[in-house]
Design a protein around this motif. Structure first.
Motif, PDB file in Angstrom:
ATOM      1  N   PHE A   1       0.839  -1.190   0.000  1.00 63.53           N
ATOM      2  CA  PHE A   1       0.000   0.000   0.000  1.00 63.53           C
ATOM      3  C   PHE A   1       0.880   1.248   0.000  1.00 63.53           C
ATOM      4  O   PHE A   1       2.061   1.195   0.345  1.00 63.53           O
ATOM      5  CB  PHE A   1      -0.893   0.025   1.257  1.00 63.53           C
ATOM      6  CG  PHE A   1      -1.625  -1.254   1.502  1.00 63.53           C
ATOM      7  CD1 PHE A   1      -2.515  -1.768   0.577  1.00 63.53           C
ATOM      8  CD2 PHE A   1      -1.422  -1.969   2.681  1.00 63.53           C
ATOM      9  CE1 PHE A   1      -3.194  -2.952   0.802  1.00 63.53           C
ATOM     10  CE2 PHE A   1      -2.088  -3.151   2.935  1.00 63.53           C
ATOM     11  CZ  PHE A   1      -2.970  -3.648   1.996  1.00 63.53           C
ATOM     12  N   ARG A   2       0.284   2.374  -0.356  1.00 61.93           N
ATOM     13  CA  ARG A   2       0.960   3.669  -0.296  1.00 61.93           C
ATOM     14  C   ARG A   2       0.032   4.643   0.404  1.00 61.93           C
ATOM     15  O   ARG A   2      -1.201   4.500   0.341  1.00 61.93           O
ATOM     16  CB  ARG A   2       1.340   4.166  -1.687  1.00 61.93           C
ATOM     17  CG  ARG A   2       0.172   4.294  -2.653  1.00 61.93           C
ATOM     18  CD  ARG A   2       0.588   4.865  -3.992  1.00 61.93           C
ATOM     19  NE  ARG A   2       1.004   6.264  -3.874  1.00 61.93           N
ATOM     20  CZ  ARG A   2       1.502   6.971  -4.883  1.00 61.93           C
ATOM     21  NH1 ARG A   2       1.662   6.398  -6.079  1.00 61.93           N
ATOM     22  NH2 ARG A   2       1.854   8.232  -4.708  1.00 61.93           N
ATOM     23  N   ALA A   3       0.624   5.660   1.065  1.00 63.19           N
ATOM     24  CA  ALA A   3      -0.225   6.570   1.830  1.00 63.19           C
ATOM     25  C   ALA A   3       0.494   7.875   2.114  1.00 63.19           C
ATOM     26  O   ALA A   3       1.687   8.030   1.850  1.00 63.19           O
ATOM     27  CB  ALA A   3      -0.655   5.918   3.153  1.00 63.19           C
ATOM     28  N   ASP A   4      -0.270   8.806   2.676  1.00 59.77           N
ATOM     29  CA  ASP A   4       0.274  10.058   3.180  1.00 59.77           C
ATOM     30  C   ASP A   4       0.631   9.874   4.657  1.00 59.77           C
ATOM     31  O   ASP A   4       0.721   8.753   5.150  1.00 59.77           O
ATOM     32  CB  ASP A   4      -0.730  11.193   2.958  1.00 59.77           C
ATOM     33  CG  ASP A   4      -2.136  10.854   3.445  1.00 59.77           C
ATOM     34  OD1 ASP A   4      -2.492   9.656   3.473  1.00 59.77           O
ATOM     35  OD2 ASP A   4      -2.898  11.777   3.791  1.00 59.77           O
ATOM     36  N   ASN A   5       0.821  10.972   5.355  1.00 57.41           N
ATOM     37  CA  ASN A   5       1.250  10.941   6.750  1.00 57.41           C
ATOM     38  C   ASN A   5       0.312  10.091   7.609  1.00 57.41           C
ATOM     39  O   ASN A   5      -0.905  10.138   7.443  1.00 57.41           O
ATOM     40  CB  ASN A   5       1.273  12.372   7.289  1.00 57.41           C
ATOM     41  CG  ASN A   5       2.454  12.625   8.185  1.00 57.41           C
ATOM     42  OD1 ASN A   5       3.203  11.720   8.519  1.00 57.41           O
ATOM     43  ND2 ASN A   5       2.621  13.877   8.590  1.00 57.41           N
ATOM     44  N   LEU A   6       0.867   9.357   8.567  1.00 56.25           N
ATOM     45  CA  LEU A   6       0.092   8.414   9.369  1.00 56.25           C
ATOM     46  C   LEU A   6      -0.116   8.879  10.804  1.00 56.25           C
ATOM     47  O   LEU A   6      -0.633   8.128  11.629  1.00 56.25           O
ATOM     48  CB  LEU A   6       0.794   7.049   9.374  1.00 56.25           C
ATOM     49  CG  LEU A   6       1.047   6.412   8.005  1.00 56.25           C
ATOM     50  CD1 LEU A   6       1.768   5.075   8.183  1.00 56.25           C
ATOM     51  CD2 LEU A   6      -0.261   6.214   7.237  1.00 56.25           C
ATOM     52  N   GLN A   7       0.259  10.127  11.113  1.00 63.46           N
ATOM     53  CA  GLN A   7       0.144  10.607  12.494  1.00 63.46           C
ATOM     54  C   GLN A   7      -1.283  10.610  13.014  1.00 63.46           C
ATOM     55  O   GLN A   7      -1.513  10.434  14.196  1.00 63.46           O
ATOM     56  CB  GLN A   7       0.712  12.025  12.613  1.00 63.46           C
ATOM     57  CG  GLN A   7       2.152  12.078  13.021  1.00 63.46           C
ATOM     58  CD  GLN A   7       3.027  11.355  12.018  1.00 63.46           C
ATOM     59  OE1 GLN A   7       2.770  11.400  10.828  1.00 63.46           O
ATOM     60  NE2 GLN A   7       4.031  10.671  12.494  1.00 63.46           N
TER      61      GLN A   7
ATOM     62  N   GLY B   1       3.655 -10.339   5.629  1.00 61.50           N
ATOM     63  CA  GLY B   1       2.520  -9.449   5.818  1.00 61.50           C
ATOM     64  C   GLY B   1       2.588  -8.302   4.836  1.00 61.50           C
ATOM     65  O   GLY B   1       3.554  -8.162   4.086  1.00 61.50           O
ATOM     66  N   ALA B   2       1.549  -7.484   4.841  1.00 62.35           N
ATOM     67  CA  ALA B   2       1.503  -6.370   3.904  1.00 62.35           C
ATOM     68  C   ALA B   2       2.476  -5.270   4.316  1.00 62.35           C
ATOM     69  O   ALA B   2       2.860  -5.151   5.475  1.00 62.35           O
ATOM     70  CB  ALA B   2       0.083  -5.813   3.828  1.00 62.35           C
ATOM     71  N   ALA B   3       2.888  -4.459   3.320  1.00 64.62           N
ATOM     72  CA  ALA B   3       3.782  -3.328   3.558  1.00 64.62           C
ATOM     73  C   ALA B   3       3.086  -2.052   3.106  1.00 64.62           C
ATOM     74  O   ALA B   3       2.254  -2.067   2.187  1.00 64.62           O
ATOM     75  CB  ALA B   3       5.092  -3.503   2.801  1.00 64.62           C
ATOM     76  N   LEU B   4       3.442  -0.940   3.748  1.00 64.59           N
ATOM     77  CA  LEU B   4       2.907   0.364   3.382  1.00 64.59           C
ATOM     78  C   LEU B   4       4.053   1.354   3.334  1.00 64.59           C
ATOM     79  O   LEU B   4       4.843   1.457   4.278  1.00 64.59           O
ATOM     80  CB  LEU B   4       1.856   0.816   4.403  1.00 64.59           C
ATOM     81  CG  LEU B   4       1.151   2.159   4.142  1.00 64.59           C
ATOM     82  CD1 LEU B   4      -0.256   2.142   4.727  1.00 64.59           C
ATOM     83  CD2 LEU B   4       1.931   3.342   4.719  1.00 64.59           C
ATOM     84  N   VAL B   5       4.157   2.087   2.226  1.00 63.09           N
ATOM     85  CA  VAL B   5       5.180   3.121   2.073  1.00 63.09           C
ATOM     86  C   VAL B   5       4.493   4.478   2.123  1.00 63.09           C
ATOM     87  O   VAL B   5       3.414   4.672   1.544  1.00 63.09           O
ATOM     88  CB  VAL B   5       5.963   2.932   0.751  1.00 63.09           C
ATOM     89  CG1 VAL B   5       5.048   2.971  -0.465  1.00 63.09           C
ATOM     90  CG2 VAL B   5       7.069   3.974   0.625  1.00 63.09           C
ATOM     91  N   HIS B   6       5.091   5.417   2.866  1.00 65.41           N
ATOM     92  CA  HIS B   6       4.458   6.730   2.989  1.00 65.41           C
ATOM     93  C   HIS B   6       5.503   7.806   3.220  1.00 65.41           C
ATOM     94  O   HIS B   6       6.657   7.539   3.580  1.00 65.41           O
ATOM     95  CB  HIS B   6       3.448   6.727   4.146  1.00 65.41           C
ATOM     96  CG  HIS B   6       4.076   6.919   5.491  1.00 65.41           C
ATOM     97  ND1 HIS B   6       4.149   8.143   6.114  1.00 65.41           N
ATOM     98  CD2 HIS B   6       4.665   6.043   6.350  1.00 65.41           C
ATOM     99  CE1 HIS B   6       4.743   8.017   7.291  1.00 65.41           C
ATOM    100  NE2 HIS B   6       5.073   6.750   7.454  1.00 65.41           N
ATOM    101  N   CYS B   7       5.072   9.059   3.003  1.00 66.17           N
ATOM    102  CA  CYS B   7       5.871  10.233   3.353  1.00 66.17           C
ATOM    103  C   CYS B   7       4.929  11.230   4.005  1.00 66.17           C
ATOM    104  O   CYS B   7       4.237  10.871   4.960  1.00 66.17           O
ATOM    105  CB  CYS B   7       6.610  10.792   2.139  1.00 66.17           C
ATOM    106  SG  CYS B   7       5.577  11.121   0.690  1.00 66.17           S
ATOM    107  N   ALA B   8       4.891  12.463   3.544  1.00 70.00           N
ATOM    108  CA  ALA B   8       3.985  13.458   4.133  1.00 70.00           C
ATOM    109  C   ALA B   8       2.681  13.537   3.339  1.00 70.00           C
ATOM    110  O   ALA B   8       1.605  13.291   3.871  1.00 70.00           O
ATOM    111  CB  ALA B   8       4.669  14.817   4.189  1.00 70.00           C
TER     112      ALA B   8
END
Length: 260
Positions: free
Chosen positions: A33-39, A149-156
């Protein structure tokens, strides 16, 4: 079936699965998966990612400054999830992945012998990741390949740094260039929400407000030019990766993660 992952605390999360490949197949869903900030993830978001989607690896491309200012996020409290912090140290703004206001053409764009236009400016910004931190780029792709398991890459914003790493992962997996471009520009569908969310943070507000909102739009020609440069200078992304230690075993591992 939509590739978007609907979360309360992130607005640019989606699956790299379901995209067409050069041999007529599709990339595998539920693996990367890909995403934005996770805070801002809520307990419900964590339950979706970790419980339902079996997230086990988070590849955090933010700078050290971002992590220090924003905090590591709620997923760091989940014992099942392993974090891989691999900053690319090529942010154009003070803390975030806002495009650089200026580029040293001789250093960043040695292949360009024409006036630096917007397309080349952004491409040079992206190529800076590969130039400045090839070790982090390769390590991030390897972390995305782990099979427990699944991986997620993210930045801001989940747009530039994440966009480049996602594009490279999809290239290794055999996705068509058209599909890679489609995935890259999909962030534009959520851009207003992304910018609104980031502007609520002092860490990012100054960088974002220094440029018009339209300047942050991911345009197809940016990632197309990025690939064109890699094709011309290295014989393609695989040529660049091989130069920096990527192996056939690495290709097989990432291919297995993203292919049916």
């Amino acid at each position: 079936m939509t590739r978007w992952i609907d979360l309360e605390g992130a607005v640019n999360a989606r699956d790299l699965g379901g995209l067409p490949t050069r041999d007529g197949g599709r990339t595998r869903r539920g693996r990367i998966f890909r995403a934005d900030n996770l805070q801002g993830l809520t307990p419900g978001d964590v339950a979706i990612l970790v419980g339902e989607l079996k997230l086990r690896h988070v590849v955090d491309l933010r700078s050290n400054a971002e992590v220090a200012l924003e905090g590591p996020g709620p997923l760091t409290l989940v014992p099942e999830v392993r974090h891989h912090h691999l900053t690319l140290f090529a942010e154009g703004g003070t803390h975030t992945d806002v495009e650089a206001d200026t580029i040293d053409g001789d250093r960043v764009l040695p292949w360009a012998e024409r006036a630096l236009d917007e397309e080349l400016r952004v491409t040079g910004f992206y190529f800076g990741y590969l130039r400045d931190r090839p070790d982090a780029v390769v390590a991030a792709l390897r972390a995305m390949s782990l099979d427990d398991g699944a991986a997620l890459v993210h930045c801001a914003a989940g747009k530039d740094r994440t966009g480049v790493l996602s594009a490279l992962a999809l290239e290794v997996a055999g996705a068509t260039r058209e599909a890679i471009v489609e995935d890259y520009v999909a962030t534009g569908e959520r851009l207003e929400l992304i910018l609104k969310r980031l502007r609520s943070s002092e860490t990012y507000r100054g960088d974002l407000d220094s440029r018009p909102a339209d300047d942050h739009m991911p345009r197809a020609r940016y990632i197309e030019q990025f690939f064109q440069v890699l094709d011309e200078r290295f014989g393609g992304p695989m040529g660049w990766l091989t130069r920096y230690g990527w192996t056939d075993a690495d290709t097989a591992a990432l291919h297995a993660r993203l292919r049916d």
